[in-house]
Design an enzyme around this catalytic site. Structure first.
Site, PDB file in Angstrom:
ATOM      1  N   ALA A  60      37.564  31.847  47.868  1.00  0.00           N
ATOM      2  CA  ALA A  60      37.471  30.717  46.937  1.00  0.00           C
ATOM      3  C   ALA A  60      37.882  31.186  45.546  1.00  0.00           C
ATOM      4  O   ALA A  60      37.787  32.373  45.227  1.00  0.00           O
ATOM      5  CB  ALA A  60      36.034  30.211  46.907  1.00  0.00           C
ATOM      6  N   GLY A 105      36.127  33.028  51.486  1.00  0.00           N
ATOM      7  CA  GLY A 105      36.698  31.805  52.053  1.00  0.00           C
ATOM      8  C   GLY A 105      38.000  32.077  52.780  1.00  0.00           C
ATOM      9  O   GLY A 105      38.362  31.346  53.715  1.00  0.00           O
ATOM     10  N   GLU A 109      36.979  33.156  56.116  1.00  0.00           N
ATOM     11  CA  GLU A 109      36.469  31.975  56.838  1.00  0.00           C
ATOM     12  C   GLU A 109      37.622  31.090  57.302  1.00  0.00           C
ATOM     13  O   GLU A 109      37.594  30.551  58.407  1.00  0.00           O
ATOM     14  CB  GLU A 109      35.506  31.199  55.932  1.00  0.00           C
ATOM     15  CG  GLU A 109      34.203  31.986  55.715  1.00  0.00           C
ATOM     16  CD  GLU A 109      33.329  31.389  54.640  1.00  0.00           C
ATOM     17  OE1 GLU A 109      33.826  31.234  53.501  1.00  0.00           O
ATOM     18  OE2 GLU A 109      32.164  31.086  54.920  1.00  0.00           O
ATOM     19  N   GLU A 166      30.763  37.466  49.525  1.00  0.00           N
ATOM     20  CA  GLU A 166      30.050  36.456  48.737  1.00  0.00           C
ATOM     21  C   GLU A 166      28.716  36.965  48.198  1.00  0.00           C
ATOM     22  O   GLU A 166      28.319  36.636  47.079  1.00  0.00           O
ATOM     23  CB  GLU A 166      29.796  35.201  49.585  1.00  0.00           C
ATOM     24  CG  GLU A 166      31.014  34.313  49.744  1.00  0.00           C
ATOM     25  CD  GLU A 166      31.896  34.700  50.922  1.00  0.00           C
ATOM     26  OE1 GLU A 166      31.781  35.851  51.394  1.00  0.00           O
ATOM     27  OE2 GLU A 166      32.675  33.853  51.372  1.00  0.00           O
TER      28      GLU A 166
HETATM   29  C1  LIG Z   1      32.710  27.116  50.316  1.00  0.00           C
HETATM   30  C2  LIG Z   1      33.632  28.268  50.291  1.00  0.00           C
HETATM   31  C3  LIG Z   1      33.048  29.416  49.600  1.00  0.00           C
HETATM   32  C4  LIG Z   1      33.714  30.567  49.565  1.00  0.00           C
HETATM   33  C5  LIG Z   1      33.124  31.656  48.803  1.00  0.00           C
HETATM   34  C6  LIG Z   1      34.168  32.673  48.373  1.00  0.00           C
HETATM   35  O1  LIG Z   1      35.225  32.799  48.924  1.00  0.00           O
HETATM   36  S1  LIG Z   1      33.710  33.585  47.059  1.00  0.00           S
HETATM   37  C7  LIG Z   1      35.075  34.651  46.786  1.00  0.00           C
HETATM   38  C8  LIG Z   1      35.092  35.745  47.761  1.00  0.00           C
HETATM   39  N1  LIG Z   1      36.137  36.660  47.425  1.00  0.00           N
HETATM   40  C9  LIG Z   1      35.915  37.722  46.694  1.00  0.00           C
HETATM   41  O2  LIG Z   1      34.830  38.038  46.312  1.00  0.00           O
HETATM   42  C10 LIG Z   1      37.125  38.554  46.385  1.00  0.00           C
HETATM   43  C11 LIG Z   1      37.132  38.912  44.930  1.00  0.00           C
HETATM   44  N2  LIG Z   1      38.312  39.670  44.612  1.00  0.00           N
HETATM   45  C12 LIG Z   1      38.423  40.974  44.872  1.00  0.00           C
HETATM   46  O3  LIG Z   1      37.593  41.613  45.457  1.00  0.00           O
HETATM   47  C13 LIG Z   1      39.651  41.642  44.395  1.00  0.00           C
HETATM   48  O4  LIG Z   1      40.137  40.909  43.318  1.00  0.00           O
HETATM   49  C14 LIG Z   1      40.749  41.753  45.473  1.00  0.00           C
HETATM   50  C15 LIG Z   1      41.011  40.409  46.115  1.00  0.00           C
HETATM   51  C16 LIG Z   1      40.300  42.760  46.529  1.00  0.00           C
HETATM   52  C17 LIG Z   1      42.054  42.247  44.806  1.00  0.00           C
HETATM   53  O5  LIG Z   1      41.778  43.445  44.101  1.00  0.00           O
HETATM   54  P1  LIG Z   1      42.862  44.032  43.076  1.00  0.00           P
HETATM   55  O6  LIG Z   1      42.285  45.285  42.580  1.00  0.00           O
HETATM   56  O7  LIG Z   1      44.182  44.057  43.730  1.00  0.00           O
HETATM   57  O8  LIG Z   1      42.995  42.979  41.904  1.00  0.00           O
HETATM   58  P2  LIG Z   1      41.917  42.512  40.853  1.00  0.00           P
HETATM   59  O9  LIG Z   1      40.545  42.661  41.387  1.00  0.00           O
HETATM   60  O10 LIG Z   1      42.214  43.139  39.565  1.00  0.00           O
HETATM   61  O11 LIG Z   1      42.217  40.953  40.774  1.00  0.00           O
HETATM   62  C18 LIG Z   1      43.466  40.493  40.253  1.00  0.00           C
HETATM   63  C19 LIG Z   1      43.222  39.205  39.533  1.00  0.00           C
HETATM   64  O12 LIG Z   1      42.819  38.214  40.475  1.00  0.00           O
HETATM   65  C20 LIG Z   1      41.568  37.639  40.052  1.00  0.00           C
HETATM   66  N3  LIG Z   1      40.820  37.305  41.266  1.00  0.00           N
HETATM   67  C21 LIG Z   1      40.637  38.072  42.337  1.00  0.00           C
HETATM   68  N4  LIG Z   1      39.948  37.413  43.265  1.00  0.00           N
HETATM   69  C22 LIG Z   1      39.712  36.190  42.766  1.00  0.00           C
HETATM   70  C23 LIG Z   1      39.049  35.037  43.262  1.00  0.00           C
HETATM   71  N5  LIG Z   1      38.492  35.018  44.493  1.00  0.00           N
HETATM   72  N6  LIG Z   1      38.976  33.954  42.477  1.00  0.00           N
HETATM   73  C24 LIG Z   1      39.548  33.940  41.251  1.00  0.00           C
HETATM   74  N7  LIG Z   1      40.191  35.021  40.720  1.00  0.00           N
HETATM   75  C25 LIG Z   1      40.270  36.109  41.479  1.00  0.00           C
HETATM   76  C26 LIG Z   1      40.908  38.730  39.251  1.00  0.00           C
HETATM   77  O13 LIG Z   1      39.947  38.210  38.396  1.00  0.00           O
HETATM   78  C27 LIG Z   1      42.092  39.299  38.508  1.00  0.00           C
HETATM   79  O14 LIG Z   1      42.366  38.399  37.469  1.00  0.00           O
HETATM   80  P3  LIG Z   1      42.919  38.915  36.092  1.00  0.00           P
HETATM   81  O15 LIG Z   1      42.996  37.707  35.241  1.00  0.00           O
HETATM   82  O16 LIG Z   1      44.240  39.532  36.383  1.00  0.00           O
HETATM   83  O17 LIG Z   1      41.930  39.901  35.620  1.00  0.00           O
END
Ligand SMILES: CC/C=C/CC(=O)SCCNC(=O)CCNC(=O)[C@H](O)C(C)(C)COP(=O)(O)OP(=O)(O)OC[C@H]1O[C@@H](n2cnc3c(N)ncnc32)[C@H](O)[C@@H]1OP(=O)(O)O
Length: 947
Positions: free
Chosen positions: A61, A100, A103, A123
Site C-alpha cells: 500500500a 499489499g 497480498e 505491516e
Molecule cells: C488494505 C491494504 C493494506 C496494506 C498494507 C501495506 O501494504 S503497508 C505497506 C507494506 N510495505 C512496506 O512496508 C514496504 C515499505 N518499503 C520498503 O520496505 C522499502 O522501501 C523497499 C520496498 C524494500 C525498497 O527499499 P529501497 O531501499 O530500494 O528504497 P527505499 O526504502 O529508499 O524507498 C524508496 C522510496 O520509496 C518510498 N516507499 C517505499 N515503500 C513505500 C510504500 N509502501 N508507500 C509509499 N512510499 C514508499 C520510500 O519512502 C522512498 O521514498 P523517497 O521519497 O525516495 O525517500
C-alpha cells in the site's frame, strides 16, 4: 499507473507503473480494477499476468495515503475480482512483493518469483496488520506456525524460502514476467477452484491454543507494549477458527483499531524519518542530490580498541580494503585476532566467506600514504587526536579524507591542524560499531560538500543509517543524553530508586532503564571524563558546594558509586548487584539503598514519593527540549534527524517515534507546561528551562474562554472509570496533532484513539452537560499559538501531519472544541475536522522567530525573512558552547538493538579508545456535506474530513 497489453495474442499483461516501488496508490488500484475488468471481458484473453515495472513487483500500500481519508477504490474488492475471475491470473514477482503487494499475489491463482525476489508482510513494523486478507490467506496456504512467524515479525523471505513454504509455484533465474507468460498459457483450462486460497481450509495444529499462547508470550517479551503483533496473533487465530468471510471481518476490525493508533502513526513516521535522514542538506545549499561522493576503495582505521575493531569489520565486510594501525605490537596482535574472529563469525552467520584478504595490520602510519580515507579511533583525548591528524596530514596523499570517530570533540579543531580542513569530517560510530546501525556524520564548518557526501555514502554502503549533524560538543545524540542522565540522578536524590526509574522507562518501552544500561556500559568511563573535566576529583575546589558546579545543580551520587569500585556488570556491582562479574541479571542492592539514604540525610533532603509520570516527564521532556535547542542552534536539520539518531543509536522505543515525535504526540503545549513546572521547582537545572522561543510564546498567548470551557468539560470527567487521565503514554487525536487541553483528560470527546488500550468509549451524550455554543464564536476567543513551540514544531515538521480522521463521530455532539488551526464541526450530522479560516486580529501576529545566532553573519540579512523551515535545513557550521556531554559517551543509553544482536565478543581491554561511545480501515465514504454555509464548504474542500 498500470499498463495493459495483450501479448502472445491471448495473455493480458498488466504492469504496475508507479515508481519507485509500484505502491498500490489510489490510481494504481483504479488501474488494476479497470485492467482486470477489461481482461475478464475480452474473449481473446485466456490468461492474465500481473507484474511490476522496473523489476519491482509491488512494495505494498502507499503508506503516504494512510495519513488521510481513503480515496479511490478499496483494495479488497479489487483483489477479490482477481480471484473470482474465470481466467488464470499469474503474479510475476521480481524485486519485492511486500505488504499489499504480497497480498495481491496471494489473490492471484499462481505465483512465479525471480530468484532474487523478497516477499513479506511487513505491516506489523508499521503498527498495522496485513488487512487485505493477508492474515486469512497466508495461514490457509502455509499453515499457522509459518504464517504466524512471518506476520508477527514482518520478516522478508527469499524466493527460495517462499518456494519451500509453498507460497510460490516456481522460482526462476530468468525474467519472471517471461516465465509467467509461458506458465499462464499452460494454466489455461486447468480448474481454478483449488487455486483460490480463500477456499482452502487452514491446516489447524492440534495444539493451536498453546502455539498462539507461546507466540503471544514471545511478542510481549520482544516488543513489550506494542499492539500490532498482538492484533496479528488474534487475526491468525481467526484464520484457524473461523470461516474465511468471518475471518476477513475480524481482520478488518482489528485493523480499524490499529489504523488510527498513535503507535501506527509513530511507526509510519519512523519509516519515513529514516529515509528523510539520508537526504542531508547543509546551510551552503549543498545537499544529497547535488553533491557527488567519492568512491572509497581503501581505508585505514587508527586504533584497535572496541570502536576501531568494529569499524574495521564494518568496512571489510562491504569489500573495502582496510589498513588497521596500532601503536604497540601487543595491542596490534590482540586487535588483529579479535578483528579476524569477528569477521569470521560474521561471515559464518551470513553464509559467506570472510574477507580476511582485505585486511592489513601495521604499526606505522607511513603505510597509509595511498588510502582513500582514514578513520581515527584513538583515545578520546584532543591533544592525542591532534597529533594523529598532524601526522596524517604529512603522511597521506593530498586527496585523502581524514575522519574522526570522536564522540563529541570539536571536529573543526582537528581540521585546523591539517593541511586539508575541507577534507575533514566526523564519523561518529556507536558501540559496537559493527552492530549498531547509527552513524553521525559531523559537518565541520570547513568540511566540503564532497567530504560529507562521501562520509554519508560510505555509511550507507556499510549498512548504517547515517545522519548529518553539526559540530557541537556531544554532537546531537550525546549532547541530548546529558540532561537525560542528569534528570535520572536528580530523581535519585529526591527519593526515587534505580529500580523505580528503570521500571518506568522500561514500561514506557525502553529495552533497559537508564541505570541497568549504565551498568552494562560501565560506570568508570563517565567517571573518568568527569574527573578530567574537573567536575569531580581532587581538582574540585573544596569550597565548591558539593551539589553545585558552575552555579548549576550537580549530583555526585554516580561519583560516590564509582569511588566504591562499583563499575557495573563487569565488576559485579554498580547501580545493581550481580551474582558475579560479567553477569547480566541485575538485582536491587540494599547497599545502594543505604548509600542513597545516607546521602539524603547528609544533605537534608526529605525523600518524597515520585510518580512514574514525573520520571517519564522529567527524563523525556528534557530530552526533547534539548532537541529543540539543537534545532535552534542549527546542529540538526530536522526533528526527524534527531528522532532517527535516538531510534538507532539509543534504542528509543520505535512505537513512540523518537523523542521529538513523542513530544509532538503528547502535545507540545503540555510539554512546555510541564517543563515550566519542573523548571520552577528546580531553577538551578538550566536544561529544564523550555527553549526561549517556546517560553516567549507561552507568555504572549491569550487565554481563551473556549479553552476554559474545554477544560471545564475535561475536568468534569475526572474520576470517571471510563475517562482516564492521559499520561502521555497513549495517544488520542488531540495528542497526535499536538493540541492538548491543558488538563489533559483524553477521552472527553468520546473518540479517543486509545480505546484499544483504554476503556470502551462512552457516548458523549452521557457526559455531564457543559454548555457549548452552537455557532463558531468570534475568532478572538482563540488562543494565539502562532509563536508557540507547537506552531514552530509543526512548521518545521511538515511530516507531522494532522491526525487521520477520528473514528466514532456518532459519539460526538460537541460543536467546536479544538483550538488553534483545527476545529471540530458538526455539519448536517457529520463531524468534520476543519481547518480554521485565517484569523484576523487587531494585533499583528508575530511570525515564528528565527534565532539570529543560528545564521552565519554574512548571510543574515538575506535569510532574516526566511521561514523557519528554510532556516533550519542544515547543520550550522559552528562550534556551540553547550556543556560537554562527552562524559556520557560510554553509555549507549538504552541499547535494545545492541542487546539483541551483540555477539559474545569480549569487549574488555581497550587499547586506545577508552571512550567506547555508547555505544474499519477508514470507512470508504468521504464526507458528504449537504448544505453547510459557503465559507465552510470552501474550507472543507481541502481539509481532512470524517464521516
Ligand atoms: C488494505 C491494504 C493494506 C496494506 C498494507 C501495506 O501494504 S503497508 C505497506 C507494506 N510495505 C512496506 O512496508 C514496504 C515499505 N518499503 C520498503 O520496505 C522499502 O522501501 C523497499 C520496498 C524494500 C525498497 O527499499 P529501497 O531501499 O530500494 O528504497 P527505499 O526504502 O529508499 O524507498 C524508496 C522510496 O520509496 C518510498 N516507499 C517505499 N515503500 C513505500 C510504500 N509502501 N508507500 C509509499 N512510499 C514508499 C520510500 O519512502 C522512498 O521514498 P523517497 O521519497 O525516495 O525517500
Amino acid at each position: 499507473m498500470a499498463r495493459y497489453e495483450l501479448v502472445k495474442r491471448s495473455v493480458a499483461l498488466i504492469t504496475l507503473t508507479n515508481p519507485p516501488v509500484n505502491a498500490l496508490s489510489s490510481p494504481v488500484r483504479h488501474a488494476i480494477a479497470n485492467s482486470m475488468e477489461r481482461a475478464l471481458s475480452d474473449p481473446k484473453v485466456r490468461a492474465v499476468v500481473i507484474c511490476g515495472e522496473n523489476g519491482r513487483f509491488c512494495g505494498g500500500a502507499d503508506i503516504r495515503e494512510f495519513a488521510g481519508p481513503l480515496r479511490g477504490p478499496p483494495l479488497i474488492p479489487v483483489l477479490e475480482a482477481i480471484e473470482a475471475g474465470d481466467k488464470p491470473v499469474v503474479a510475476a514477482i521480481e524485486g519485492m512483493a511486500l505488504g499489499g503487494g504480497f497480498e495481491l499475489a496471494l489473490f492471484c491463482h499462481y505465483r512465479i518469483a525471480q530468484s532474487k525476489a523478497r516477499l513479506g508482510l511487513p505491516e506489523v513494523t508499521l503498527g498495522i496488520l496485513p488487512a487485505a486478507g493477508g492474515t486469512q490467506r497466508l495461514p490457509r496456504l502455509i499453515g499457522i506456525p509459518a504464517a504466524l512467524e512471518m506476520i508477527t515479525t514482518g520478516r522478508h523471505i527469499s524466493a527460495q524460502e517462499a518456494l519451500k513454504l509453498g507460497i510460490v509455484d516456481q522460482v526462476t533465474d530468468q525474467n519472471a514476467c517471461e516465465t509467467a507468460l509461458e506458465f499462464a498459457l499452460k494454466a489455461v483450462g486447468k480448474p481454478l477452484s483449488p487455486r483460490r486460497v480463500s477456499t482452502l481450509t487452514t491446516p489447524c495444529p492440534p495444539d493451536l491454543d498453546a502455539l498462539l499462547e507461546a507466540a503471544t508470550m514471545q511478542v510481549k517479551k520482544k516488543t513489550p507494549g506494542v499492539m500490532a503483533p498482538l492484533a496479528c496473533i488474534q487475526a491468525v487465530r481467526a484464520a484457524a477458527t473461523m470461516p474465511y468471510s468471518k475471518g476477513m471481518k475480524q481482520e478488518s476490525e482489528l485493523m480499524a483499531t490499529l489504523f488510527n493508533s498513535g503507535q501506527a502513526r509513530a511507526l509510519q513516521y519512523c519509516f519515513f524519518a529514516q529515509r528523510t535522514a539520508g537526504k542531508w542538506t547543509l546551510p551552503s545549499g549543498a545537499q544529497w542530490n547535488n553533491s557527488k561522493p567519492r568512491e572509497i576503495r581503501s581505508a585505514a582505521v587508527i586504533g584497535l580498541g572496541t570502536m576501531g575493531r568494529g569499524i574495521v569489520v564494518s568496512l571489510a565486510r562491504v569489500g573495502i580494503s582496510v589498513i588497521a594501525v596500532e601503536s604497540e605490537k601487543k595491542l596490534l596482535e590482540n586487535g588483529r585476532q579479535m578483528v579476524i574472529g569477528m569477521l569470521e563469525r560474521d561471515a559464518k552467520r551470513r553464509g559467506v566467506s570472510a574477507s580476511l584478504n582485505l585486511l592489513k595490520f601495521t604499526l606505522s602510519l607511513q603505510d597509509l600514504k595511498d588510502v582513500d580515507l582514514v578513520i581515527e579511533a584513538v583515545f578520546e583525548d584532543m591533544a592525542l587526536k591532534k597529533r594523529v591528524f598532524q601526522e596524517l596530514s604529512k603522511v597521506c596523499r593530498p586527496g585523502t579524507l581524514l575522519c574522526t570517530n570522536t564522540s563529541g570533540l570539536d571536529v573543526d579543531a582537528l581540521a585546523g591542524v591539517t593541511d586539508r580542513p575541507h577534507l575533514v569530517a566526523g564519523m561518529h560510530f556507536f558501540s559496537p560499531a559493527h552492530v549498531m546501525k547509527l552513524l553521525e556524520v559531523v559537518c565541520g564548518p570547513r568540511s566540503s560538500s564532497e567530504t560529507i557526501a562521501t562520509a554519508m555514502s560510505l555509511g550507507k554502503k556499510m549498512g548504517k543509517v547515517s545522519v548529518a549533524v553539526g559540530n557541537c560538543p556531544g554532537f546531537v545524540g550525546n549532547r541530548m543524553l546529558k540532561p537525560y542522565l542528569d534528570q535520572a540522578t536528580f530523581l535519585l536524590e529526591e527519593g526515587a530508586t534505580p529500580e523505580q526509574i528503570d521500571k518506568a522507562l522500561e514500561d514506557f518501552g525502553f529495552a533497559m532503564g537508564v541505570f541497568r544500561m549504565s551498568d552494562l556500559a560501565g560506570l568508570d568511563v563517565g567517571w573518568r571524563v568527569r574527573k578530567e573535566s574537573g567536575l569531580t576529583g581532587p581538582d574540585v575546589d573544596p569550597k565548591n558546594p558539593p551539589r553545585k558546579r558552575q552555579g548549576r545543580r550537580y549530583c555526585p551520587i554516580p561519583d560516590m558509586v564509582c569511588e566504591q569500585g562499583r563499575f557495573g556488570q563487569k565488576t559485579g556491582r554498580g547501580w545493581y548487584k550481580y551474582d558475579k562479574p560479567g553477569d547480566t541479571n541485575a538485582k536491587p542492592d540494599p547497599l545502594i539503598q543505604n548509600l542513597l539514604e545516607t546521602y539524603r540525610s547528609r544533605y537534608g533532603i526529605q525523600p518524597r514519593n515520585i510518580s512514574d509520570q514525573e520520571i517519564i516527564e522529567r527524563c523525556l521532556f528534557v530530552l526533547a527540549n534539548e532537541g529543540f535547542r539543537i534545532l535552534e542552534d542549527g546542529m540538526a536539520a530536522r526533528p526527524e534527524d534527531i528522532d532517527v539518531i535516538y531510534l538507532f543509536g539509543y534504542a528509543f522505543p520505535r512505537h513512540r517515534g523518537g523523542p521529538m515525535f513523542y513530544a509532538s504526540m503528547v502535545g507540545l503545549e503540555r510539554v512546555l507546561e510541564r517543563l515550566e513546572h519542573y523548571h520552577q521547582a528546580h531553577p538551578d537545572v538550566p536544561h529544564l528551562e523550555p527553549i526561549t522561543m517556546a517560553y516567549t510564546g507561552a507568555q504572549k498567548a491569550l487565554k481563551s474562554d473556549k479553552l476554559d470551557e474545554a477544560q471545564a468539560l475535561a475536568k468534569s470527567c475526572a474520576g470517571r472509570p471510563d475517562f482516564l487521565p492521559c499520561d502521555g503514554l497513549s495517544i488520542c487525536a488531540t495528542h497526535s496533532h499536538g493540541k492538548c487541553f491543558k488538563l489533559h483528560w483524553c477521552c472527553h470527546l468520546g473518540w479517543c484513539h486509545c480505546k484499544y488500550v483504554y476503556q470502551p468509549m462512552t457516548n458523549v451524550a452521557q457526559l455531564p452537560s457543559t454548555p457549548v455554543p452552537a455557532a463558531p464564536s468570534d475568532c478572538t476567543d482563540t488562543i494565539d499559538l502562532s509563536i508557540s513551540l507547537t506552531e514552530r514544531f509543526l512548521r518545521i515538521s511538515p511530516c507531522f501531519l494532522p491526525p487521520p480522521c477520528p473514528e466514532s463521530p456518532k459519539y460526538c455532539n460537541i460543536a467546536e472544541l479544538f483550538i488553534d488551526d483545527y476545529i471540530v464541526k458538526r455539519i448536517n450530522g457529520k463531524m468534520c475536522y476543519v481547518q480554521r479560516p485565517p484569523i484576523h486580529t487587531e494585533a499583528p501576529s508575530t511570525p515564528p522567530q528565527i534565532n539570529p545566532a543560528s545564521l552565519t553573519p554574512q548571510k543574515q540579512h538575506t535569510e532574516d525573512k526566511q521561514t523557519v523551515e528554510e532556516t533550519v535545513k542544515g547543520p550550522k557550521m559552528g562550534h556551540c558552547s553547550s556543556p560537554s556531554s562527552s562524559e556520557d559517551s560510554g553509555i549507549n543509553a538504552l541499547g535494545g538493538h545492541y542487546l539483541e544482536s551483540c555477539e559474545e565478543e569480549s569487549e574488555d581491554e581497550l587499547s586506545t579508545d577508552g571512550h567506547s561511545s555508547p555505544g474499519s480501515l477508514w470507512d470508504q465514504d468521504e464526507c458528504t456535506l449537504l448544505s453547510p454555509s459557503k465559507s465552510i464548504v470552501e474550507i472543507i474542500e481541502n481539509i481532512e474530513t470524517t464521516v
